[in-house]
Design an enzyme around this catalytic site. Structure first.
Site, PDB file in Angstrom:
ATOM      1  N   HIS A  49       0.847  -1.188   0.000  1.00  0.00           N
ATOM      2  CA  HIS A  49       0.000   0.000   0.000  1.00  0.00           C
ATOM      3  C   HIS A  49       0.888   1.245   0.000  1.00  0.00           C
ATOM      4  O   HIS A  49       2.105   1.150   0.212  1.00  0.00           O
ATOM      5  CB  HIS A  49      -0.933   0.009   1.219  1.00  0.00           C
TER       6      HIS A  49
HETATM    7  C1  T46 Z   1       2.830   0.825   6.966  1.00  0.00           C
HETATM    8  C2  T46 Z   1       3.616  -0.399   7.259  1.00  0.00           C
HETATM    9  C3  T46 Z   1       5.079  -0.124   7.433  1.00  0.00           C
HETATM   10  C4  T46 Z   1      -4.261  -0.422  13.641  1.00  0.00           C
HETATM   11  O1  T46 Z   1      -5.347  -0.679  14.180  1.00  0.00           O
HETATM   12  N1  T46 Z   1      -3.543   0.675  14.027  1.00  0.00           N
HETATM   13  C5  T46 Z   1      -2.346   0.993  13.462  1.00  0.00           C
HETATM   14  O2  T46 Z   1      -1.742   2.005  13.849  1.00  0.00           O
HETATM   15  C6  T46 Z   1      -1.846   0.181  12.398  1.00  0.00           C
HETATM   16  C7  T46 Z   1      -0.549   0.506  11.720  1.00  0.00           C
HETATM   17  C8  T46 Z   1      -2.580  -0.922  12.017  1.00  0.00           C
HETATM   18  N2  T46 Z   1      -3.756  -1.211  12.634  1.00  0.00           N
HETATM   19  C9  T46 Z   1      -4.491  -2.430  12.253  1.00  0.00           C
HETATM   20  C10 T46 Z   1      -5.085  -2.418  10.852  1.00  0.00           C
HETATM   21  C11 T46 Z   1      -5.048  -3.871  10.444  1.00  0.00           C
HETATM   22  O3  T46 Z   1      -6.233  -4.516  10.895  1.00  0.00           O
HETATM   23  O4  T46 Z   1      -3.556  -3.541  12.236  1.00  0.00           O
HETATM   24  C12 T46 Z   1      -3.861  -4.450  11.214  1.00  0.00           C
HETATM   25  C13 T46 Z   1      -2.634  -4.735  10.325  1.00  0.00           C
HETATM   26  O5  T46 Z   1      -2.321  -3.541   9.557  1.00  0.00           O
HETATM   27  P1  T46 Z   1      -1.733  -3.604   8.072  1.00  0.00           P
HETATM   28  O6  T46 Z   1      -2.304  -4.767   7.355  1.00  0.00           O
HETATM   29  O7  T46 Z   1      -1.926  -2.254   7.440  1.00  0.00           O
HETATM   30  O8  T46 Z   1      -0.180  -3.870   8.373  1.00  0.00           O
HETATM   31  P2  T46 Z   1       1.079  -3.761   7.387  1.00  0.00           P
HETATM   32  O9  T46 Z   1       2.197  -4.409   8.094  1.00  0.00           O
HETATM   33  O10 T46 Z   1       0.739  -4.252   6.024  1.00  0.00           O
HETATM   34  O11 T46 Z   1       1.356  -2.182   7.262  1.00  0.00           O
HETATM   35  C14 T46 Z   1       1.741  -1.431   8.392  1.00  0.00           C
HETATM   36  C15 T46 Z   1       1.011  -0.076   8.444  1.00  0.00           C
HETATM   37  O12 T46 Z   1      -0.400  -0.300   8.402  1.00  0.00           O
HETATM   38  C16 T46 Z   1       1.373   0.820   7.294  1.00  0.00           C
HETATM   39  O13 T46 Z   1       0.930   2.126   7.525  1.00  0.00           O
HETATM   40  O14 T46 Z   1       3.322   1.742   6.329  1.00  0.00           O
HETATM   41  O15 T46 Z   1       3.144  -1.172   8.365  1.00  0.00           O
END
Ligand code: T46
Length: 135
Positions: A49
């Protein structure tokens, strides 16, 4: 600049080492949120993303991982393997995180609170917004 490696000062003495990170000082924004990623299984890739406005600094405080950044024109791969090295990722940069070592802890300092509307999760939409200069 929308991607940049930052070296943090490390204070090492006979007791160990201390790494100092300060918003506005060696991080170019006020830190509003901190989260960390760990226990990533072998072969797993995260991310896929970009963010419309969010800026972040990624620090692998233990172990190592790789980050692939894509600004729509070029792709750059970074190895994060030191707790005194941060990777600044600006807005509108597509990211992937992978090759996490079993002990990796990826700490992320963010300029904004978590907001799902700020995510662009479709790569074609990301490229279209880049070309059109929507943001
Ligand atoms: C990024 C990379 C480096 C929350 O509830 N609060 C938060 O602050 C974050 C970051 C995530 N979440 C929840 C949303 C999803 O249900 O945690 C779950 C996993 O998030 P995501 O699939 O977006 O995780 P990554 O590792 O793909 O991405 C994350 C960050 O979301 C993103 O901003 O830049 O790490």
């Amino acid at each position: 600049m929308n991607m940049q490696l930052i070296d943090f000062p490390s204070f090492i003495d006979e007791r160990g080492s201390l790494v100092a990170i300060e918003g506005i000082q060696n991080i170019p924004f006020e830190i509003k949120r901190v989260y960390y990623i760990r226990d990533v299984k072998q072969g797993v890739r995260r991310g896929f993303h970009a963010h419309k406005e969010l800026c972040q600094v990624l620090i692998c405080v233990n172990g190592s991982c790789k980050i692939l950044l894509d600004d729509g024109n070029a792709k750059h791969e970074f190895l994060l393997d030191s707790s005194n090295k941060g990777l600044l990722v600006g807005k509108m940069v597509w990211r992937q995180m992978y090759d996490f070592s079993p002990d990796a802890v990826l700490l992320v300092l963010a300029s904004e609170h978590h907001e799902e509307q700020d995510y662009i999760r479709d790569y074609e939409e990301f490229l279209k917004m880049k070309i059109e200069g929507t943001i």
